[in-house]
Each structure stands twice: as structure tokens, then as C-alpha cells.
Motif scaffolding. Structure first.
Motif, PDB file in Angstrom:
ATOM      1  N   HIS A  36       0.872  -1.171   0.000  1.00  0.00           N
ATOM      2  CA  HIS A  36       0.000   0.000   0.000  1.00  0.00           C
ATOM      3  C   HIS A  36       0.907   1.218   0.000  1.00  0.00           C
ATOM      4  CE1 HIS A  36      -3.938   2.006   1.582  1.00  0.00           C
ATOM      5  NE2 HIS A  36      -3.211   2.863   0.893  1.00  0.00           N
ATOM      6  N   VAL A  37       0.887   1.973  -1.087  1.00  0.00           N
ATOM      7  CA  VAL A  37       1.728   3.153  -1.221  1.00  0.00           C
ATOM      8  C   VAL A  37       0.965   4.374  -0.706  1.00  0.00           C
ATOM      9  CG1 VAL A  37       3.032   4.622  -2.798  1.00  0.00           C
ATOM     10  CG2 VAL A  37       2.889   2.145  -3.228  1.00  0.00           C
ATOM     11  N   TRP A  38       1.567   5.045   0.266  1.00  0.00           N
ATOM     12  CA  TRP A  38       1.006   6.282   0.805  1.00  0.00           C
ATOM     13  C   TRP A  38       1.832   7.434   0.248  1.00  0.00           C
ATOM     14  CZ3 TRP A  38      -3.450   5.914   3.621  1.00  0.00           C
ATOM     15  CH2 TRP A  38      -3.764   4.650   4.124  1.00  0.00           C
ATOM     16  N   LEU A  39       1.262   8.167  -0.684  1.00  0.00           N
ATOM     17  CA  LEU A  39       1.943   9.262  -1.358  1.00  0.00           C
ATOM     18  C   LEU A  39       1.527  10.579  -0.712  1.00  0.00           C
ATOM     19  CD1 LEU A  39       3.626  10.541  -3.612  1.00  0.00           C
ATOM     20  CD2 LEU A  39       1.687  10.225  -5.162  1.00  0.00           C
ATOM     21  N   VAL A  40       2.392  11.123   0.121  1.00  0.00           N
ATOM     22  CA  VAL A  40       2.110  12.371   0.823  1.00  0.00           C
ATOM     23  C   VAL A  40       2.787  13.502   0.054  1.00  0.00           C
ATOM     24  CG1 VAL A  40       2.339  13.634   2.988  1.00  0.00           C
ATOM     25  CG2 VAL A  40       1.948  11.158   3.023  1.00  0.00           C
ATOM     26  N   HIS A  41       2.014  14.515  -0.303  1.00  0.00           N
ATOM     27  CA  HIS A  41       2.541  15.555  -1.172  1.00  0.00           C
ATOM     28  C   HIS A  41       1.898  16.894  -0.832  1.00  0.00           C
ATOM     29  CE1 HIS A  41      -1.081  16.055  -3.761  1.00  0.00           C
ATOM     30  NE2 HIS A  41      -1.327  14.833  -3.318  1.00  0.00           N
ATOM     31  N   GLU A  42       2.500  17.944  -1.394  1.00  0.00           N
ATOM     32  CA  GLU A  42       1.950  19.282  -1.181  1.00  0.00           C
ATOM     33  C   GLU A  42       1.113  19.745  -2.362  1.00  0.00           C
ATOM     34  OE1 GLU A  42       3.429  23.801  -0.008  1.00  0.00           O
ATOM     35  OE2 GLU A  42       4.796  22.423  -1.017  1.00  0.00           O
ATOM     36  N   LYS A  43       1.570  19.527  -3.596  1.00  0.00           N
ATOM     37  CA  LYS A  43       0.860  20.105  -4.737  1.00  0.00           C
ATOM     38  C   LYS A  43       1.025  19.302  -6.020  1.00  0.00           C
ATOM     39  CE  LYS A  43       4.693  23.415  -5.060  1.00  0.00           C
ATOM     40  NZ  LYS A  43       5.068  24.831  -5.059  1.00  0.00           N
ATOM     41  N   LEU A  44       0.994  17.990  -5.955  1.00  0.00           N
ATOM     42  CA  LEU A  44       0.941  17.197  -7.176  1.00  0.00           C
ATOM     43  C   LEU A  44      -0.426  17.364  -7.821  1.00  0.00           C
ATOM     44  CD1 LEU A  44       2.658  13.843  -6.109  1.00  0.00           C
ATOM     45  CD2 LEU A  44       3.672  15.726  -7.400  1.00  0.00           C
ATOM     46  N   THR A  45      -0.452  17.362  -9.144  1.00  0.00           N
ATOM     47  CA  THR A  45      -1.722  17.485  -9.853  1.00  0.00           C
ATOM     48  C   THR A  45      -2.418  16.133  -9.940  1.00  0.00           C
ATOM     49  OG1 THR A  45      -0.769  17.024 -12.029  1.00  0.00           O
ATOM     50  CG2 THR A  45      -0.701  19.317 -11.251  1.00  0.00           C
ATOM     51  N   ASP A  46      -3.687  16.153 -10.296  1.00  0.00           N
ATOM     52  CA  ASP A  46      -4.427  14.903 -10.468  1.00  0.00           C
ATOM     53  C   ASP A  46      -3.785  14.046 -11.554  1.00  0.00           C
ATOM     54  OD1 ASP A  46      -6.195  15.714  -8.525  1.00  0.00           O
ATOM     55  OD2 ASP A  46      -7.745  16.385  -9.936  1.00  0.00           O
ATOM     56  N   ALA A  47      -3.314  14.686 -12.617  1.00  0.00           N
ATOM     57  CA  ALA A  47      -2.693  13.937 -13.706  1.00  0.00           C
ATOM     58  C   ALA A  47      -1.392  13.278 -13.257  1.00  0.00           C
ATOM     59  CB  ALA A  47      -2.425  14.862 -14.894  1.00  0.00           C
ATOM     60  N   GLN A  48      -0.615  13.967 -12.430  1.00  0.00           N
ATOM     61  CA  GLN A  48       0.630  13.391 -11.933  1.00  0.00           C
ATOM     62  C   GLN A  48       0.371  12.216 -11.004  1.00  0.00           C
ATOM     63  OE1 GLN A  48       2.101  17.063 -10.358  1.00  0.00           O
ATOM     64  NE2 GLN A  48       3.292  17.575 -12.192  1.00  0.00           N
ATOM     65  N   ILE A  49      -0.628  12.346 -10.154  1.00  0.00           N
ATOM     66  CA  ILE A  49      -0.992  11.229  -9.276  1.00  0.00           C
ATOM     67  C   ILE A  49      -1.517  10.062 -10.104  1.00  0.00           C
ATOM     68  CG2 ILE A  49      -2.576  10.504  -7.447  1.00  0.00           C
ATOM     69  CD1 ILE A  49      -2.397  13.426  -6.403  1.00  0.00           C
ATOM     70  N   ALA A  50      -2.294  10.362 -11.133  1.00  0.00           N
ATOM     71  CA  ALA A  50      -2.830   9.304 -12.000  1.00  0.00           C
ATOM     72  C   ALA A  50      -1.710   8.536 -12.693  1.00  0.00           C
ATOM     73  CB  ALA A  50      -3.781   9.910 -13.026  1.00  0.00           C
ATOM     74  N   CYS A  92       4.406  12.027   9.683  1.00  0.00           N
ATOM     75  CA  CYS A  92       3.461  11.070   9.091  1.00  0.00           C
ATOM     76  C   CYS A  92       2.400  10.629  10.085  1.00  0.00           C
ATOM     77  CB  CYS A  92       4.201   9.863   8.520  1.00  0.00           C
ATOM     78  SG  CYS A  92       5.023   8.827   9.758  1.00  0.00           S
ATOM     79  N   GLY A  93       2.721  10.631  11.367  1.00  0.00           N
ATOM     80  CA  GLY A  93       1.730  10.248  12.367  1.00  0.00           C
ATOM     81  C   GLY A  93       0.544  11.190  12.412  1.00  0.00           C
ATOM     82  N   GLN A  94       0.754  12.451  12.003  1.00  0.00           N
ATOM     83  CA  GLN A  94      -0.335  13.423  11.981  1.00  0.00           C
ATOM     84  C   GLN A  94      -1.109  13.378  10.666  1.00  0.00           C
ATOM     85  OE1 GLN A  94      -0.359  14.828  14.982  1.00  0.00           O
ATOM     86  NE2 GLN A  94       1.618  13.849  15.367  1.00  0.00           N
ATOM     87  N   VAL A  95      -0.578  12.657   9.695  1.00  0.00           N
ATOM     88  CA  VAL A  95      -1.151  12.651   8.348  1.00  0.00           C
ATOM     89  C   VAL A  95      -1.862  11.339   8.020  1.00  0.00           C
ATOM     90  CG1 VAL A  95      -0.598  12.827   5.888  1.00  0.00           C
ATOM     91  CG2 VAL A  95       0.614  14.275   7.544  1.00  0.00           C
ATOM     92  N   VAL A 100      -3.184   2.984  10.500  1.00  0.00           N
ATOM     93  CA  VAL A 100      -1.840   2.701  10.001  1.00  0.00           C
ATOM     94  C   VAL A 100      -0.883   2.802  11.183  1.00  0.00           C
ATOM     95  CG1 VAL A 100       0.011   3.444   8.453  1.00  0.00           C
ATOM     96  CG2 VAL A 100      -2.375   3.588   7.711  1.00  0.00           C
ATOM     97  N   HIS A 101      -0.260   1.699  11.525  1.00  0.00           N
ATOM     98  CA  HIS A 101       0.564   1.630  12.728  1.00  0.00           C
ATOM     99  C   HIS A 101       2.066   1.581  12.439  1.00  0.00           C
ATOM    100  CE1 HIS A 101      -3.208   0.966  14.803  1.00  0.00           C
ATOM    101  NE2 HIS A 101      -3.465  -0.053  13.996  1.00  0.00           N
ATOM    102  N   ARG A 102       2.424   1.202  11.222  1.00  0.00           N
ATOM    103  CA  ARG A 102       3.841   1.114  10.857  1.00  0.00           C
ATOM    104  C   ARG A 102       3.980   1.420   9.376  1.00  0.00           C
ATOM    105  NH1 ARG A 102       8.498  -3.444  11.863  1.00  0.00           N
ATOM    106  NH2 ARG A 102       8.057  -2.815  13.996  1.00  0.00           N
ATOM    107  N   VAL A 103       5.052   2.109   9.018  1.00  0.00           N
ATOM    108  CA  VAL A 103       5.369   2.336   7.611  1.00  0.00           C
ATOM    109  C   VAL A 103       6.866   2.161   7.402  1.00  0.00           C
ATOM    110  CG1 VAL A 103       3.461   3.938   7.156  1.00  0.00           C
ATOM    111  CG2 VAL A 103       5.685   4.841   7.886  1.00  0.00           C
ATOM    112  N   ILE A 163       9.122   3.299  10.645  1.00  0.00           N
ATOM    113  CA  ILE A 163       8.509   4.234  11.588  1.00  0.00           C
ATOM    114  C   ILE A 163       7.366   3.564  12.330  1.00  0.00           C
ATOM    115  CG2 ILE A 163       7.403   6.484  11.872  1.00  0.00           C
ATOM    116  CD1 ILE A 163       8.616   7.296   9.171  1.00  0.00           C
ATOM    117  N   ASP A 164       7.451   3.567  13.647  1.00  0.00           N
ATOM    118  CA  ASP A 164       6.316   3.192  14.489  1.00  0.00           C
ATOM    119  C   ASP A 164       5.382   4.399  14.506  1.00  0.00           C
ATOM    120  OD1 ASP A 164       4.527   2.879  16.637  1.00  0.00           O
ATOM    121  OD2 ASP A 164       5.943   1.698  17.800  1.00  0.00           O
ATOM    122  N   VAL A 165       4.344   4.343  13.703  1.00  0.00           N
ATOM    123  CA  VAL A 165       3.483   5.514  13.501  1.00  0.00           C
ATOM    124  C   VAL A 165       2.725   5.871  14.777  1.00  0.00           C
ATOM    125  CG1 VAL A 165       1.659   6.512  12.069  1.00  0.00           C
ATOM    126  CG2 VAL A 165       3.294   4.922  11.052  1.00  0.00           C
TER     127      VAL A 165
END
Length: 275
Positions: A36-50, A92-95, A100-103, A163-165
């Protein structure tokens, strides 16, 4: 295996192509594992995420993109000048969702060449994080950074983290990070990594750098340190994560190191898969 590996990545659009190479290399060498990929970002576009989702869907993985906006309007200009993405892995624990307990966090300038499952199943022994320390032939770099930051632990690289989230939710706060930057900014060289070590070094369990965070610039150093026993055959059999630290990056035309062709091969594979 039924439990997916939670993989955390944080980046901007410029690192999307190498991210896809990293994800493909992880798949190629861990085909029985679901991720399970968790992609945390500030301003990626929908097309870039797609474009990333086209890959993860093709691999049978799940992708969750989480846009995050860190409000630094009340912070000094010194803190505002650092890119907000710098904070994402530590916060990441705040996001991430509460379930989700570990990443595993991986920088995008990485390829995975063997089974990553032991890292996912690592016993953290009560620590909040696991990371590797990049050393030379001696531990001089630890001594220098201990003096610079006023710490007494190894100096850990932030490119590969377990990380122990749950602990991160309790212990890592943006206010602590920004306060440390404001107070010690004259001593900071790599702000995100320095802050990791300064604030949380005592909470990190050290893992073998030659297995879990192999600095591809240091092949000869590793050879010297291990009396030539850890040659390229050893690396391919035992190393799990190759980290292309520094410059040039392997996708740059000027890169021509021992490990450049390995990255380029995975790059060709993922380009053909997506085509």
C-alpha cells in the motif's frame, strides 16, 4: 503474504520518474508481497498522481495520495524557506489514518534489489524508528556530527526509515521541529536529516547500512572496511536497498558509476511495462 506493506513516499513532481523506478524494483524483487503506497505531497496534480496510479494499479497495489498543507505563516522566514515536504516523513503520524501503525519510508532515489520483508517485520525493540548510519572506513563522521549537533548517538541517514506511527503520533510535533530549526539553524547542513538526529536520535534503532541503505558512492569504502569481502557479488546477494545519494543521480547523463546500469535497467523495465 496477506498484510500489505505500508510504504510512505513524500516528494514533488520532479521525482516522479525515479519514484516509478523504485516502485518497480520493489515489485520485481517482492512479487509475493502486496504494498500500500502512501503518497504524501503538497501540490501534485491529479494527472501526476494518476500517472503513479497507472503503475500501482498494474502491479495490483493500492495507492492513497494525501495532499498536505503545512501552515508556516506564523513562522520566521528562516523556517518558511525550507520546503514543506521536508517535514512530511517525520509528521506522518499526523497525516496517516489511525489504523496505520507502521510504515517503511523510502526516498525516491532508491532501488530495492532483494526481499524487503525482514525490514517490514523488524522488531523495533520499543524504538520509534529504525535507520542506518552512513560511515566511512572509521566512525569519524559520527564524532563530527555529534560535536556539531550536541548529540551522542550515531548520525542516521533519513532516506530509509521504519517508523512506528503510533509513537510518532504521540512524540513528533511540528512545533518542536520548527523550534529546533530556529534555535540551531547555524549548525544545520541537511535540515531534515539533522533535525531527525538532533530531536529523535535516541529513539532510533540502528540497522546495517550495507543491507538496508547502501550508499552507492561508497563501494570502495565498503570494500576497504570489509577487507574486500563485500564485492559486487556480495552486494547483489545480500544488499536489499541501494541508495543513490548525492549527485549525479543515475538518471542523469553524467552518471557512470558501478550501479548506474542497474538503475537504468529497472528504468527500461518500468517504461516498457507502462507503455
Amino acid at each position: 503474504m496477506t498484510e500489505p506493506i505500508n510504504l510512505l513516499v513524500t516528494l514533488d513532481a520532479g521525482y516522479l520518474p525515479p519514484l516509478k523506478v523504485m516502485l518497480w524494483s520493489l515489485y520485481a524483487n517482492n512479487r509475493r508481497q502486496v504494498v500500500h503506497v502512501w503518497l504524501v505531497h503538497e501540490k501534485l496534480t491529479d494527472a501526476q498522481i494518476a500517472s503513479v496510479r497507472a503503475l500501482t494499479d498494474g502491479l495490483g497495489w493500492q495507492l492513497t495520495a494525501l495532499p498536505v498543507k503545512i501552515d508556516l505563516t506564523d513562522q520566521p522566514a528562516l523556517i518558511k524557506r525550507y520546503p514543506p515536504a521536508m517535514y512530511f516523513r517525520l509528521l506522518c503520524g499526523q497525516v496517516l489514518p489511525k489504523d496505520v501503525h507502521r510504515v517503511i519510508y523510502l526516498d525516491p532515489d532508491i532501488i530495492v534489489i532483494n526481499d524487503i520483508t525482514p525490514l517490514w517485520q523488524l522488531d523495533l525493540q520499543g524504538k520509534m524508528l529504525a535507520a542506518s548510519a552512513h560511515r566511512g572506513v572509521t566512525k569519524l563522521v559520527d564524532s563530527v556530527n555529534q560535536l556539531r549537533l550536541g548529540t551522542n548517538t550515531s548520525y542516521f541517514n533519513s532516506g530509509v526509515l521504519v517508523i512506528d506511527v503510533d509513537q510518532a503520533r504521540e512524540k513528533i510535533r511540528l512545533a518542536d521541529i520548527t523550534e529546533a530549526i530556529e534555535t540551531y539553524h547555524d549548525s544545520l547542513i541537511l535540515p531534515d536529516q539533522d533535525i531527525l538526529n538532533f530531536l529523535y536520535g535516541e529513539a532510533i534503532m540502528e540497522i546495517d547500512e550495507e543491507v538496508w541503505n547502501y550508499d552507492t558512492r561508497k563501494y570502495l569504502i565498503y570494500q576497504t572496511r570489509n577487507l574486500t569481502q563485500h564485492d559486487i557479488h556480495w552486494v547483489m546477494a545480500h544488499t536489499v536497498i541501494l541508495h543513490y545519494c548525492g549527485t549525479p543521480k543515475p538518471w542523469d547523463a553524467t552518471s557512470d558509476s558501478k550501479f548506474t546500469s542497474l538503475f537504468l535497467n529497472y528504468q527500461q523495465q518500468v517504461d516498457r511495462f507502462l507503455a
